[in-house]
Write a protein that holds these residues in place. Structure first.
Motif: not given
Length: 338
Positions: A1-9, A26-35, A81-88
């Motif tokens: 997980m590349e978090l550092l540049d995405r945390i805005d203080a 990241d899950i929705e973008a496919g960077v992180l995979k289920r399991g 079982t997490f559905s990360g591809d739901k439209m938000r």
């Protein structure tokens, strides 16, 4: 997980929620995979220079949402079982009313279980809209906005212009100074009320005066007044615009358009007290249809758009990734009060 540049203080969103949003993104973008295993609380805290308390809170929320699950002795994993591809979808209304609820429920029904819709109210205030959009920038696939503003219009306009055009849906009306190629389901209030009244001018001919009750305290589009005056000039009917039903006596031979339901109730009450019959002695047109108006006093004539159709069209545009601008007209529904 590349978090550092995405945390805005400096963001109003707490850091732990920023971590939650980053993981889901990241899950929705496919960077992180289920399991897939995610770093432990201590590992994440050390890697990204965030407090252990912040990461602990984030992981607690992620567990509650079903995004991650803990395996005893092994650590945390992205849930299978997490559905990360739901439209938000972020939905911003100017107010909540029976008509707005029809739009909201139509969007929910049409999008179905493949979408999560978060509803917020900006209360006609551009600053509230600006704050809501700034806090949620980049967190949703679509931003659906009713741009009815009476204060801080420029603040809202500028932040809306920052949204990606293909992720914006304008609802109910267009923004005057917005030229982006976004989707829209809109009403043309001036033209639509004029055309709707023309469709009923055979009924209006029996009245010698036409009154629009246009309340000051409620922010209805001023184009309604323009369209009303335009129609009356074209048909040479005597007319006036008042801010309250009490500004002049209710009199025979007059037809009324009322926008607020409180004025509708008051007009019916006063006409009964004076022994005047709707559709015979006086005419009555109400703005926006409800099931009650279909049966009240043998039926109240209305000028109304199809609110359910508006929501269905907006959802269709989002589901099919379209950026069309669709006119959602309102029409005259004839009943006994005219």
């Amino acid at each position: 997980m590349e978090l550092l540049d995405r945390i805005d203080a400096t963001s109003a969103t707490p850091k732990y929620l920023q971590v939650v949003n980053a993981v889901i993104s990241d899950i929705e973008a496919g960077v992180l995979k289920r399991g897939e295993r995610v770093p432990s609380i201590n590992e994440t805290s050390e890697m990204y220079y965030l407090s252990r308390d912040t990461i602990e809170k984030a992981y607690r929320v992620l567990r509650k949402k079903g995004v991650i699950s803990s395996v005893k002795g092994k650590g945390c994993y992205i849930s299978e079982t997490f559905s990360g591809d739901k439209m938000r979808v972020l939905l911003l209304f100017n107010k909540l009313s029976a008509y707005k609820k029809s739009v909201y429920y139509a969007i929910l029904k049409t999008l179905g279980e493949d979408a999560v819709v978060d509803l917020h109210i900006h209360h006609f205030d551009g600053k509230i809209c600006e704050s809501l959009l700034q806090e949620n920038m980049g967190k949703y696939q679509y931003y659906v906005i009713m741009p009815h503003f009476t204060t801080h219009v420029e603040a809202a306009t500028q932040v809306i212009k920052k949204l990606p055009q293909d992720k914006l849906v304008l609802l109910d009306k267009n923004i005057e100074n917005y030229t982006g190629n976004c989707a829209a389901v809109y009403q043309d209030f001036e033209r639509d009320i004029r055309n709707a009244l023309h469709s009923g001018k055979d009924l209006l001919r029996k009245y010698n005066k036409f009154v629009l009750v246009y309340p000051k305290e409620v922010a209805y589009p001023v184009e309604i007044v323009k369209g009303f005056r335009h129609f009356c000039r074209e048909t040479s009917i005597e007319h006036t615009v008042v801010n309250s039903i009490h500004q002049e006596p209710i009199s025979p031979g007059t037809a009324y358009i009322v926008l607020e339901e409180s004025d509708l109730a008051e007009l019916i009450k006063e006409s009964r007290a004076k022994g005047l019959t709707l559709g015979k002695d006086i005419g009555l047109i109400s703005y926006n249809d409800t099931p009650l108006k279909n049966i009240l006093d043998n039926g109240i004539t209305v000028i109304s758009t199809d609110h359910e159709g508006m929501g269905e069209t907006a959802a269709y545009l989002m589901k099919h990734k379209l950026t069309e601008k669709v006119h959602n007209p309102f029409t005259l529904i004839r009943r006994h009060s005219l």
